[in-house]
Design an enzyme around this catalytic site. Structure first.
Site, PDB file in Angstrom:
ATOM      1  N   CYS A 196      14.200   2.127 -10.537  1.00  0.00           N
ATOM      2  CA  CYS A 196      12.969   1.828  -9.819  1.00  0.00           C
ATOM      3  C   CYS A 196      12.949   0.320  -9.571  1.00  0.00           C
ATOM      4  CB  CYS A 196      11.783   2.253 -10.690  1.00  0.00           C
ATOM      5  SG  CYS A 196      10.179   1.862  -9.996  1.00  0.00           S
TER       6      CYS A 196
ATOM      7  N   CYS B 104      13.384   0.905  -2.281  1.00  0.00           N
ATOM      8  CA  CYS B 104      12.605   1.700  -3.235  1.00  0.00           C
ATOM      9  C   CYS B 104      13.392   2.985  -3.413  1.00  0.00           C
ATOM     10  CB  CYS B 104      11.224   1.989  -2.650  1.00  0.00           C
ATOM     11  SG  CYS B 104      10.307   3.264  -3.538  1.00  0.00           S
TER      12      CYS B 104
END
Ligand code: DGL
Length: 258
Positions: A77, A187
Site C-alpha cells: 500500500c 495505488c
C-alpha cells in the site's frame, strides 16, 4: 529451527483489496513461498485519513501479524508506506519490512520531456516520501499529480467496469487524454482498473505500476537474510480481512485469480 523460519509466511498488508495486485506478483515470482494476506477493508480507504490515523492502523495490523509469526512484511500500500514505513522498520527490526512507492522513476526515465500522470491517493501525493521522489525526477519530465481517492472505493466494491466508473474516469482523465504519454498507477488498488483507465487515455500511453518491482525487492531481501523457502512445492495463501464477511473474502479470492 532454520527451516521453520523459512516456512513462515510473508505477510502482505493493505488498507483493503489493493494489495492483492502485489500478492499476485509475489506469487508469480515466488510460488513456493507461504503468504498471509491481511486487508483492512473495515477501515478503508486510508488515503483520505490523517497521517496519524494511517500510521496507527498500519502499525496495529503489522503488530498482530508479527505476533502470529511471519518472516517478512510487505506493505502493499503506497499510502500506508508513506505514513508508517520508518516506525515499522524500527519496531520490527528483526524482519525485512518492504514498502511501496509510485513507479515514477521508470516512467520518467522512459518518457523524458514527456507528460507523466501520477494517479494515487491524496495522502501519498502530499507526503514527504513522494515529495522526495518528485525532487529527484520532476525535472526530467512534466509530472502531473492526480489524486483519485474514489477509485479505491470502486475496487473495494468489486466494481471494475461500470458506467459510474467510466463517468468518474472521463471527468478525472479527460483533461489529460491527449497529452499524457504515461500514467503511473501509484495505488495498489489501481492495477485492477488498468483496462478501465486505459480506455480514457491515449492508446499509446504506457501504464506503470510498482507491483513487480516490489516482488523483486522482497525476493532480494529474503535472499540477503537466507530466508527463501526452498523446494518446488506450491506455498499456501491465507487471505484475511478486517470485515470478515464471505463477500469480501470471495471478492479477494476472485481478484487474486484475475
Ligand atoms: N492501496 C492503497 C495504496 O496503495 C490505498 C488505498 C486507500 O486509500 O485505502 O495507496
Amino acid at each position: 529451527m532454520d527451516n521453520m523460519k523459512q516456512d513462515l509466511p510473508i505477510a502482505v498488508f493493505d488498507s483493503g483489496l489493493g494489495g492483492i495486485s502485489v500478492l499476485r506478483e509475489l506469487r508469480a515470482l515466488m510460488p513456493e513461498e507461504n503468504y498471509l494476506y491481511f486487508g483492512d477493508s473495515a477501515n478503508a480507504p486510508y488515503g483520505v485519513r490523517s497521517l496519524e490515523d494511517v500510521r496507527a492502523l498500519t502499525i496495529r495490523a503489522i503488530s498482530t501479524l508479527y505476533n502470529r509469526g511471519i518472516k517478512a512484511a510487505v506493505i502493499a500500500c503506497n499510502t500506508a508506506t508513506s505514513a508508517a514505513i520508518i516506525p515499522l522498520r524500527e519496531q520490527f527490526a528483526d524482519i525485512p519490512v518492504i514498502g511501496m512507492e509510485p513507479a515514477l522513476k521508470p516512467a520518467v526515465l522512459e518518457h523524458p520531456h514527456e507528460c507523466v500522470l501520477v494517479l494515487a491517493t491524496a495522502l501519498t501525493l502530499r507526503e514527504e516520501k513522494f515529495s522526495h521522489l518528485m525532487e529527484s525526477y520532476d525535472r526530467l519530465a512534466e509530472v502531473i499529480s492526480l489524486p483519485c481517492p474514489e477509485l479505491v472505493e470502486f475496487v473495494e466494491r468489486g466494481e471494475l467496469d461500470s458506467p459510474a466508473l467510466d463517468a468518474y474516469l472521463a471527468e478525472r482523465l479527460g483533461p489529460w487524454r491527449d497529452r499524457a504519454d504515461a500514467a503511473v498507477l501509484g495505488c495498489t488498488h489501481f492495477p485492477f482498473l488498468r483496462e478501465a483507465i486505459r480506455k480514457h487515455l491515449n492508446p499509446s500511453a504506457v501504464l506503470y505500476d510498482g507491483g513487480a518491482g516490489t516482488a523483486r525487492q522482497t525476493r532480494r531481501q529474503l535472499e540477503l537474510r537466507n530466508l527463501r523457502r526452498g523446494g518446488d512445492d506450491l506455498g499456501h495463501v491465507v487471505i484475511e480481512n478486517s470485515l470478515g464477511t464471505p463477500e469480501i473474502l470471495g471478492r479477494s479470492c476472485r481478484l487474486l485469480e484475475l
